[in-house]
Design a protein around this motif. Structure first.
Motif, PDB file in Angstrom:
ATOM      1  N   THR A 294       0.830  -1.207   0.000  1.00  0.00           N
ATOM      2  CA  THR A 294       0.000   0.000   0.000  1.00  0.00           C
ATOM      3  C   THR A 294       0.865   1.258   0.000  1.00  0.00           C
ATOM      4  N   THR A 295       2.141   1.094  -0.239  1.00  0.00           N
ATOM      5  CA  THR A 295       3.002   2.267  -0.278  1.00  0.00           C
ATOM      6  C   THR A 295       2.640   3.131  -1.472  1.00  0.00           C
ATOM      7  N   LYS A 296       2.697   4.443  -1.280  1.00  0.00           N
ATOM      8  CA  LYS A 296       2.349   5.345  -2.364  1.00  0.00           C
ATOM      9  C   LYS A 296       3.514   5.408  -3.344  1.00  0.00           C
ATOM     10  N   LYS A 297       3.254   4.900  -4.516  1.00  0.00           N
ATOM     11  CA  LYS A 297       4.269   4.921  -5.552  1.00  0.00           C
ATOM     12  C   LYS A 297       3.572   5.220  -6.863  1.00  0.00           C
ATOM     13  N   THR A 298       4.387   5.561  -7.851  1.00  0.00           N
ATOM     14  CA  THR A 298       3.809   5.860  -9.151  1.00  0.00           C
ATOM     15  C   THR A 298       3.370   4.576  -9.824  1.00  0.00           C
ATOM     16  N   SER A 299       2.116   4.535 -10.249  1.00  0.00           N
ATOM     17  CA  SER A 299       1.596   3.354 -10.919  1.00  0.00           C
ATOM     18  C   SER A 299       2.246   3.192 -12.287  1.00  0.00           C
ATOM     19  N   LYS A 300       2.457   1.941 -12.682  1.00  0.00           N
ATOM     20  CA  LYS A 300       2.992   1.693 -14.022  1.00  0.00           C
ATOM     21  C   LYS A 300       1.947   2.031 -15.079  1.00  0.00           C
ATOM     22  N   TYR A 301       0.706   2.255 -14.647  1.00  0.00           N
ATOM     23  CA  TYR A 301      -0.354   2.652 -15.570  1.00  0.00           C
ATOM     24  C   TYR A 301      -0.513   4.167 -15.615  1.00  0.00           C
ATOM     25  N   ALA A 302       0.317   4.877 -14.868  1.00  0.00           N
ATOM     26  CA  ALA A 302       0.273   6.330 -14.903  1.00  0.00           C
ATOM     27  C   ALA A 302       0.865   6.824 -16.219  1.00  0.00           C
ATOM     28  N   GLN A 327      -4.271   9.518  -7.961  1.00  0.00           N
ATOM     29  CA  GLN A 327      -3.238   9.486  -8.988  1.00  0.00           C
ATOM     30  C   GLN A 327      -3.879   9.294 -10.354  1.00  0.00           C
ATOM     31  N   VAL A 328      -3.478  10.099 -11.313  1.00  0.00           N
ATOM     32  CA  VAL A 328      -3.988   9.948 -12.677  1.00  0.00           C
ATOM     33  C   VAL A 328      -3.426   8.660 -13.269  1.00  0.00           C
ATOM     34  N   SER A 338      -7.506   7.807  -9.429  1.00  0.00           N
ATOM     35  CA  SER A 338      -7.780   6.672  -8.558  1.00  0.00           C
ATOM     36  C   SER A 338      -7.077   6.813  -7.214  1.00  0.00           C
ATOM     37  N   PRO A 339      -7.745   6.395  -6.125  1.00  0.00           N
ATOM     38  CA  PRO A 339      -7.110   6.458  -4.800  1.00  0.00           C
ATOM     39  C   PRO A 339      -6.018   5.414  -4.604  1.00  0.00           C
ATOM     40  N   ILE A 340      -5.983   4.360  -5.443  1.00  0.00           N
ATOM     41  CA  ILE A 340      -4.935   3.342  -5.346  1.00  0.00           C
ATOM     42  C   ILE A 340      -4.505   2.922  -6.748  1.00  0.00           C
ATOM     43  N   GLU A 341      -3.358   2.236  -6.816  1.00  0.00           N
ATOM     44  CA  GLU A 341      -2.770   1.889  -8.093  1.00  0.00           C
ATOM     45  C   GLU A 341      -3.537   0.757  -8.778  1.00  0.00           C
TER      46      GLU A 341
END
Length: 442
Positions: A294-302, A327-328, A338-341
């Motif tokens: 649940t760590t906040k990281k940049t999604s690979k779908y960003a 995160q967009v 989205s609130p999560i990746e």
């Protein structure tokens, strides 16, 4: 109505209620109660639901469900007793919450309202047709924190061990509590229904237990009367899950007993319902070894940073985005906030991921319908009642008066309620209300 009730059901209720059976039996001569849960202020001339501050009783023959206001997401028509489980769970803003059996969306949108549209709300429904209705209601009510999944609970349990703060298990049941409201359910009931349902309900609770973090809470609920599906399921669950215990609480004067509360049509103004509040101990579970990150990281779908900047710039030209986090990400060829990746749901079918923002068609940004419902628009054109009917039917409208210049997309509204997007083309408003939602209300 009374003559339709199976004798085996009546015998069961007589044994369950004893001297109160006659009062219960007489309610089948009455009309079922109806209610609406409001999002924007409460009508003062309607009686409040004791266990839901945002809901009011409405007349049995009310046509509110066929109104412009209903289409605009001003309220959700919901059976009064069905509003109990979400209030019993009482999630806090910013918590991670799962509605395991969420369709058609009454309890899910109620949870979002209680959470002030923040945090993470995963709404699950394995049946595709029901999942689509769920997603549509999430959109209609302007919910921006929800993820709609179409998955069997076992798959979710493997993906999200010890993850959620609160879980609602509004389990499919034999439906005895709905016989008065939905008489067609009577024909589907048999003496074997409770035991058949209880097996599946136990499986659902087992999955929920795996997904709940230590010290988290579950509300288990049904719309049936028999003890097999209610106290019986809870008893079996506690015997096989010693890390859980029932929790007593009070909801506006309504007290639970050993964590449980029952509604009967002769004791409340509503249909039959059962709910139980359970809490997981604070002991660290072995499942934490597999816990989804649940760590906040940049999604690979960003999308690339430049594209994210461009998307947010387009969105901020149309709506006020200050109070929404996330995160967009790129989801099904559209941009979402989205609130999560998205990768947290790999292997899980998704219908909705947070707030759907829109997509580019060439160089033009086409805003999503959900964006108009979830956030205040910067450019609004109010419509008369007649034009609102025409808009919801899908017709093109003329601009009577408009001080807006150099803007392509505007939100059209009725009595301050956003209906959806329209595109200014000369002196006309091109209708962008989704074709699948268009209907004649007159």
């Amino acid at each position: 109505m009374i003559e339709q009730l199976p004798q085996a059901f009546l015998n069961q209720m007589r044994a369950l209620l004893g001297p109160n059976f006659d009062n219960f039996f007489l309610t089948y001569q009455d009309e079922p109660a109806r209610a609406a849960r409001f999002q924007y202020g409460q009508p003062e001339n309607l009686e409040q639901i004791p266990w839901e501050e945002n809901a009011r009783y409405i007349p049995f023959d009310s046509s509110l469900g066929q109104s412009i206001e209903h289409e605009a997401g001003a309220f959700y028509i919901q059976e009064p007793s069905a509003m109990l489980p979400a209030r019993l769970l009482s999630p806090k803003a910013s918590e991670k919450v799962l509605d395991l059996c969420a369709a058609p969306g009454g309890k899910a949108t109620q949870l979002a309202q209680i959470m002030q549209n923040t945090g993470v709300l995963v709404c699950n429904e394995p049946i595709v047709s029901r999942a689509k209705i769920l997603s549509s209601n999430i959109e209609r009510m302007g919910v921006s924190c929800a993820i709609v999944t179409q998955s069997y609970p076992e798959a979710l349990a493997q993906r999200f061990p010890d993850y959620f703060d609160k879980i609602l298990v509004d389990a499919p049941c034999s439906g005895e509590g709905m016989f008065r409201k939905n008489p067609e359910v009577i024909g589907e009931w048999s003496q074997n229904s409770p035991e058949t349902c209880a097996r599946r309900q136990s499986d659902l609770l087992d999955c929920a237990a795996q997904m709940l973090r230590p010290s988290g809470k579950i509300v288990y609920s049904t719309c049936t009367f028999n003890e097999i599906e209610n106290e019986g399921v809870i008893k079996d669950f506690l015997s096989s899950h010693p890390e859980f215990a029932t929790v007593d609480t009070v909801i506006n004067g309504l007290k639970t007993s050993k964590g449980c509360i029952r509604f009967y049509p002769h004791t409340v103004k509503g249909e039959g319902h059962f709910a139980c509040l359970l809490e997981k101990s604070k002991l660290i579970s072995a499942n934490n070894l597999q816990l989804v990150s649940t760590t906040k990281k940049t999604s690979k779908y960003a999308p690339p940073h430049e594209k994210t900047t461009k998307v947010l710039s387009e969105v901020k030209r149309l709506v006020r985005l200050e109070k929404i986090g996330g995160q967009v990400q790129l989801f099904q060829n559209s941009y979402v906030l989205s609130p999560i990746e998205l990768e947290m749901f790999e292997g899980i079918k998704l219908l909705r991921l947070g707030l759907h923002l829109g997509k580019f068609k060439g160089k033009t940004f086409i805003p999503d319908h959900a964006l108009a419902r979830a956030l205040p628009a910067k450019h609004i054109i109010p419509l008369s009642k007649e034009d609102a009917y025409r808009y919801l039917y899908g017709e093109e409208l003329g601009i009577i008066s408009c001080n807006i210049s150099k803007v392509q997309f505007v939100v059209v509204s009725y009595q301050g309620l956003p209906l959806g997007w329209a595109k200014i083309v000369g002196d006309r408003l091109k209708n962008h209300y989704p074709k699948g939602l268009r209907k004649a209300l007159r």
